[in-house]
Design a protein around this motif. Structure first.
Motif, mmCIF file in Angstrom:
data_model
loop_
_atom_site.group_PDB
_atom_site.id
_atom_site.type_symbol
_atom_site.label_atom_id
_atom_site.label_comp_id
_atom_site.label_asym_id
_atom_site.label_seq_id
_atom_site.Cartn_x
_atom_site.Cartn_y
_atom_site.Cartn_z
ATOM 1 N N ASP A 164 -5.848 13.845 2.445
ATOM 2 C CA ASP A 164 -5.891 12.629 1.629
ATOM 3 C C ASP A 164 -6.772 11.580 2.273
ATOM 4 N N ASN A 165 -6.640 10.350 1.824
ATOM 5 C CA ASN A 165 -7.387 9.245 2.397
ATOM 6 C C ASN A 165 -8.894 9.498 2.399
ATOM 7 N N GLY A 166 -9.377 10.148 1.349
ATOM 8 C CA GLY A 166 -10.813 10.355 1.220
ATOM 9 C C GLY A 166 -11.353 11.481 2.073
ATOM 10 N N ARG A 167 -10.473 12.372 2.526
ATOM 11 C CA ARG A 167 -10.943 13.568 3.219
ATOM 12 C C ARG A 167 -10.650 14.746 2.312
ATOM 13 N N ALA A 168 -11.654 15.137 1.517
ATOM 14 C CA ALA A 168 -11.478 16.175 0.497
ATOM 15 C C ALA A 168 -10.235 15.887 -0.345
ATOM 16 N N LYS A 200 -17.820 -1.990 -8.469
ATOM 17 C CA LYS A 200 -16.919 -1.964 -9.625
ATOM 18 C C LYS A 200 -17.652 -1.421 -10.857
ATOM 19 N N GLU A 201 -18.848 -1.963 -11.085
ATOM 20 C CA GLU A 201 -19.664 -1.501 -12.214
ATOM 21 C C GLU A 201 -19.944 -0.015 -12.095
ATOM 22 N N ALA A 202 -20.234 0.423 -10.867
ATOM 23 C CA ALA A 202 -20.570 1.827 -10.635
ATOM 24 C C ALA A 202 -19.394 2.727 -10.999
ATOM 25 N N VAL A 203 -18.194 2.344 -10.537
ATOM 26 C CA VAL A 203 -17.006 3.161 -10.788
ATOM 27 C C VAL A 203 -16.691 3.175 -12.288
ATOM 28 N N GLN A 204 -16.849 2.033 -12.927
ATOM 29 C CA GLN A 204 -16.614 1.992 -14.374
ATOM 30 C C GLN A 204 -17.613 2.874 -15.118
ATOM 31 N N ALA A 205 -18.859 2.823 -14.682
ATOM 32 C CA ALA A 205 -19.886 3.661 -15.312
ATOM 33 C C ALA A 205 -19.572 5.147 -15.103
ATOM 34 N N LEU A 206 -19.069 5.470 -13.933
ATOM 35 C CA LEU A 206 -18.758 6.869 -13.616
ATOM 36 C C LEU A 206 -17.703 7.423 -14.570
ATOM 37 N N TYR A 207 -16.676 6.639 -14.827
ATOM 38 C CA TYR A 207 -15.562 7.116 -15.655
ATOM 39 C C TYR A 207 -15.766 6.862 -17.152
ATOM 40 N N ARG A 208 -17.010 6.554 -17.537
ATOM 41 C CA ARG A 208 -17.376 6.432 -18.945
ATOM 42 C C ARG A 208 -17.129 7.763 -19.660
ATOM 43 N N PRO A 216 -13.283 0.841 0.043
ATOM 44 C CA PRO A 216 -13.538 0.042 -1.163
ATOM 45 C C PRO A 216 -13.737 0.910 -2.417
ATOM 46 N N THR A 217 -14.378 2.067 -2.248
ATOM 47 C CA THR A 217 -14.589 2.961 -3.391
ATOM 48 C C THR A 217 -13.257 3.510 -3.887
ATOM 49 N N ARG A 218 -12.400 3.945 -2.949
ATOM 50 C CA ARG A 218 -11.081 4.457 -3.331
ATOM 51 C C ARG A 218 -10.302 3.368 -4.071
ATOM 52 N N LYS A 219 -10.393 2.145 -3.539
ATOM 53 C CA LYS A 219 -9.664 1.032 -4.134
ATOM 54 C C LYS A 219 -10.089 0.830 -5.597
ATOM 55 N N GLU A 220 -11.404 0.819 -5.834
ATOM 56 C CA GLU A 220 -11.900 0.640 -7.205
ATOM 57 C C GLU A 220 -11.415 1.777 -8.104
ATOM 58 N N ILE A 221 -11.429 2.993 -7.589
ATOM 59 C CA ILE A 221 -11.005 4.143 -8.395
ATOM 60 C C ILE A 221 -9.512 4.057 -8.698
ATOM 61 N N PHE A 222 -8.730 3.712 -7.670
ATOM 62 C CA PHE A 222 -7.279 3.646 -7.859
ATOM 63 C C PHE A 222 -6.880 2.513 -8.803
ATOM 64 N N GLN A 223 -7.752 1.498 -8.919
ATOM 65 C CA GLN A 223 -7.446 0.378 -9.815
ATOM 66 C C GLN A 223 -7.772 0.680 -11.270
ATOM 67 N N LEU A 224 -8.452 1.807 -11.497
ATOM 68 C CA LEU A 224 -8.900 2.122 -12.854
ATOM 69 C C LEU A 224 -7.770 2.462 -13.799
ATOM 70 N N GLY A 225 -6.684 2.993 -13.267
ATOM 71 C CA GLY A 225 -5.601 3.384 -14.158
ATOM 72 C C GLY A 225 -4.628 4.306 -13.474
ATOM 73 N N THR A 226 -4.098 5.257 -14.222
ATOM 74 C CA THR A 226 -3.085 6.155 -13.683
ATOM 75 C C THR A 226 -3.726 7.159 -12.724
ATOM 76 N N VAL A 227 -3.194 7.193 -11.513
ATOM 77 C CA VAL A 227 -3.725 8.140 -10.538
ATOM 78 C C VAL A 227 -2.626 9.109 -10.123
#
Lengths: 284, 442
Positions: B303-307, B405-413, B429-440
């Motif tokens: 976890d924690n961004g290791r695979a 933030k824009e990048a992560v939102q664009a990714l999950y388009r 920071p990337t994990r944080k943006e992803i985890f804030q997107l919704g249900t994880v």
């Protein structure tokens, strides 16, 4: 189909800082224009290459250990390399290769590693191993520097002399577009060696160190030679330098004025805008 | 006496710092270690450790391997003190030990395990006893910060000349296996190896370091490469590369996520070759201490961004840290071994902890398969976009964003499966943006 031939020196030894990216960029920009790039590799143990038969020779930077091994090999080709430079073959030399083409490299213990003596500069290692010129660097480079001269025997300018009409047109366009060839060059330097006696530098330093700590000049520049400490790789963020090399090589090889097609450089332009603002602001 | 007072003071400081951190929801990292080291530079010498100390060092895989060793020990019922959060320099190790020790500076545990930054191995283990050192790999890494790999290896080699504890080495990395000869009198050298896997190649396809024999400078010959310069090598002149193996992983099946060692089948959650190497090290440690690794590796979670494998609003996502060419290459290897259609986010920062030099991205082998779109982000989003474009990937399918933030939102388009690669300061920071997107779902 037009094509250029590139010789890649010691790809398995001079490959520390992603310098191979320079070849990838050249290949990309040539292929986008329908021009083929043939890449031949030379390393220790291979047959002697015919340097003068190439359009471009490329060599990068390596680890200290590798560099001392290969310098002994490279020196065997001293004369044919000199000959190729004189004939106008383009040489793109980064970091360690830049140093090797000078008179000598004086190591930390005062030991002298003889260079190819193709150029008159020499390099002295900074005695304190921990002190290196490391960081982002921005230069101002005048790509117009050699356009008015005809100093090479087989270079572009001589070919223009054979065609008066084209020559005068060229001069007009040179006058009108002097600024077109002035460009900021962005890269990353990481060297302990301090290089002295540069007759013709590659660029003026706007940000960073250059040939020595706190220098005003960086690299070595001749119409058919760019020798520099800039990694990054150099050509990645500097499309004008790539196109200078491409134009030079095509015009030399095909002996005619070639207007190369403009490419979509929007990523490069945005990248340059962002970094120039960041670095030049940092300086203030 | 002074050091005992420092320990006591640090314990009190830690007590209040913990309360403060709980109120502020902050992690105090290795600040405690920094303060203590200022007060007493040799504080480590005053901490009493009576149990075995196991340390893991490498360019890549330190955190995963150290955490897997800790987990394996705990599954065997052992009490373990460890720097699991990855604070792996001297101050981080001081912090871990101060937090865990008694008021008189004693560590009460069955094992202490550390991941240690490569350049800090000689520094830290001059001051605390070391029972087992595990060395996984050496790759080029942040050259502007660390210097050349060779000088790093020589430093560790120098330390090992007088070390006679257990030394667990990756036999498939010529830069690591050489350390087994640092001290001819050390009888406790153990090599592990992983047999050729499905995607091994005859030629090196990614930037690597081990080209010449460290003993006689002859060019090494490889039977195959697993990834980068890791593989079955041999010096044609002196025979370097043929050691007796202590642990030998065979029949690696990444689809089934299984492999065998000494007739035992291990079922794990790992879907990539470099984690199998990390597990080979864990199994070696288990064997050394006569413990079982099979059950532990069955449930050890990356976890924690290791695979890390998660589901974001129903969209499968794999997040991986990559701070050097090999890290990125092995991530892309996993991506290419996945036959499904996918999209990639690559986040590249150039902050001090990342190294300011981003030239290394040109050492990444960017030939990607079944990737329909690549989003780039980070302080060097455009450098990354240029790099990917030059590799031949269609520029129209590359989207650079300086704003994460824009990048992560664009990714999950889209709902297409995602692979996320981020370098050191970009990862959290990337994990944080992803985890804030919704249900994880983990």
């Amino acid at each position: 189909m037009k094509e250029l031939k590139l010789l890649y020196l010691y790809p398995d030894m001079l490959e520390l800082y992603g310098d191979y990216g320079n070849i990838q960029v050249l290949k990309y920009r040539l292929e986008k224009r329908g021009i083929n790039l043939i890449i031949d590799k030379y390393s220790i143990g291979d047959d002697a290459p015919d340097f003068a038969s190439y359009d471009i020779v490329f060599a990068g930077g390596g680890a200290d250990n590798e560099q001392s091994i290969l310098s002994k090999d490279l020196i065997k080709y001293k004369d044919s390399i000199k000959d190729a430079v004189e004939k106008g073959v383009f040489f793109l030399l980064i970091c360690g290769a830049y140093q090797l083409f000078g008179k000598y490299y004086k190591g930390v213990e005062g030991n002298i590693i003889p260079g190819l003596e193709v150029f008159n500069y020499y390099t002295v290692a900074e005695p304190d191993r921990k002190k290196r010129c490391i960081g982002n660097i921005v230069l101002s480079v005048d790509l117009n520097k050699f356009k008015n001269r005809s100093q090479t025997n087989n270079g572009v300018n001589k070919s223009f002399e054979n065609n008066n009409e084209e020559n005068s047109n060229l001069e007009k366009s040179i006058k009108a577009e002097t600024n077109k060839f002035e460009t900021e060059v962005i890269g990353f330097e990481n060297h302990g060696g301090q290089t002295f006696d540069i007759e013709s530098p590659f660029g003026k330093v706007l940000y960073g160190n250059g040939n020595k700590f706190g220098d005003t000049e960086e690299g070595y520049f001749k119409q058919n030679v760019i020798a520099t400490y800039l990694h990054g790789p150099l050509l990645a963020k500097n499309p004008k330098i790539s196109d200078y090399i491409i134009s030079y090589c095509l015009e030399r090889k095909y002996n005619e004025k070639i207007e190369i097609e403009k490419l979509d450089d929007s990523f490069e332009e945005k990248c340059r805008e962002q970094l120039l603002e960041k670095f030049l602001k940092e300086k203030m | 006496m002074y050091n005992l007072l420092v320990i006591l003071f640090a314990k009190v400081l830690n007590f209040f710092a913990n309360i403060l951190c709980k109120i502020l929801h902050k992690n105090n990292g290795n600040l405690l270690g920094k303060i203590v080291k200022k007060l007493s530079p040799d504080i480590l010498k005053s901490i009493k450790i009576d149990c075995p100390v196991i340390a893991v060092t490498a360019t890549n895989g330190k955190t995963t391997t150290n955490n897997a060793i800790r987990y394996m020990l705990e599954q065997n019922g052992k009490k373990v003190v460890s720097n699991s959060e990855g604070n792996n320099m001297e101050t981080g190790i001081i912090t871990t030990l101060i937090k865990a020790c008694t008021l008189t500076g004693k560590i009460k545990a069955d094992f202490v395990t550390f991941e240690v930054d490569e350049s800090y191995v000689p520094v830290v283990f001059k001051k605390i006893p070391l029972s087992t050192l595990v060395v996984l790999d050496f790759f080029r890494d942040q050259l502007d910060r660390n210097g050349e790999v060779e000088s790093l290896i020589l430093k560790i080699n120098e330390f090992l000349k007088t070390y006679d504890g257990n030394l667990v080495l990756n036999n498939d990395d010529p830069n690591v296996a050489r350390l087994g000869r640092a001290n001819e009198n050390n009888k406790n050298v153990y090599y592990f190896s992983v047999d050729k896997y499905k995607y091994a190649t005859e030629k090196e396809v990614e930037a690597g370091e081990g080209k010449f024999c460290p003993f006689d400078k002859t060019r090494l010959e490889y039977e195959y490469y697993q990834y980068s310069h890791i593989g079955k090598f041999k010096c044609p002149k002196c025979g370097y590369g043929e050691e007796n193996l202590f642990a030998e992983i065979k029949d690696v099946d990444l689809e089934q996520r299984t492999f065998k060692e000494n007739g035992i089948t291990y079922k794990t959650l790992a879907n990539n070759i470099y984690t199998v190497y990390n597990y080979a090290a864990v199994i070696s440690v288990a064997k050394l201490y006569k413990l079982d690794a099979k059950e532990a590796l069955k449930t050890f979670k990356l976890d924690n961004g290791r695979a890390e494998n998660i589901e974001v609003n129903g969209c499968e996502t794999i997040i991986n840290l990559a701070k050097n060419p090999t890290g990125a290459n092995v991530s892309l290897r996993t991506l290419n071994e996945d036959p499904e259609e996918k999209e990639l986010l690559f986040v590249l920062n150039d902050k001090a902890a990342d190294g300011h030099d981003v030239s290394w991205i040109w050492d990444i082998n960017f030939e990607v398969k079944n990737v329909t779109r690549i989003v780039t982000a980070g302080t060097r989003a455009y450098d990354m976009a240029i790099r990917i474009k030059t590799s031949g990937f269609d520029a129209d399918k590359i989207e650079p964003y300086l704003d994460l933030k824009e990048a992560v939102q664009a990714l999950y388009r889209t709902k297409t499966k995602k692979y996320v690669i981020a370098n050191y300061t970009a990862l959290q920071p990337t994990r944080k943006e992803i985890f804030q997107l919704g249900t994880v779902l983990k």
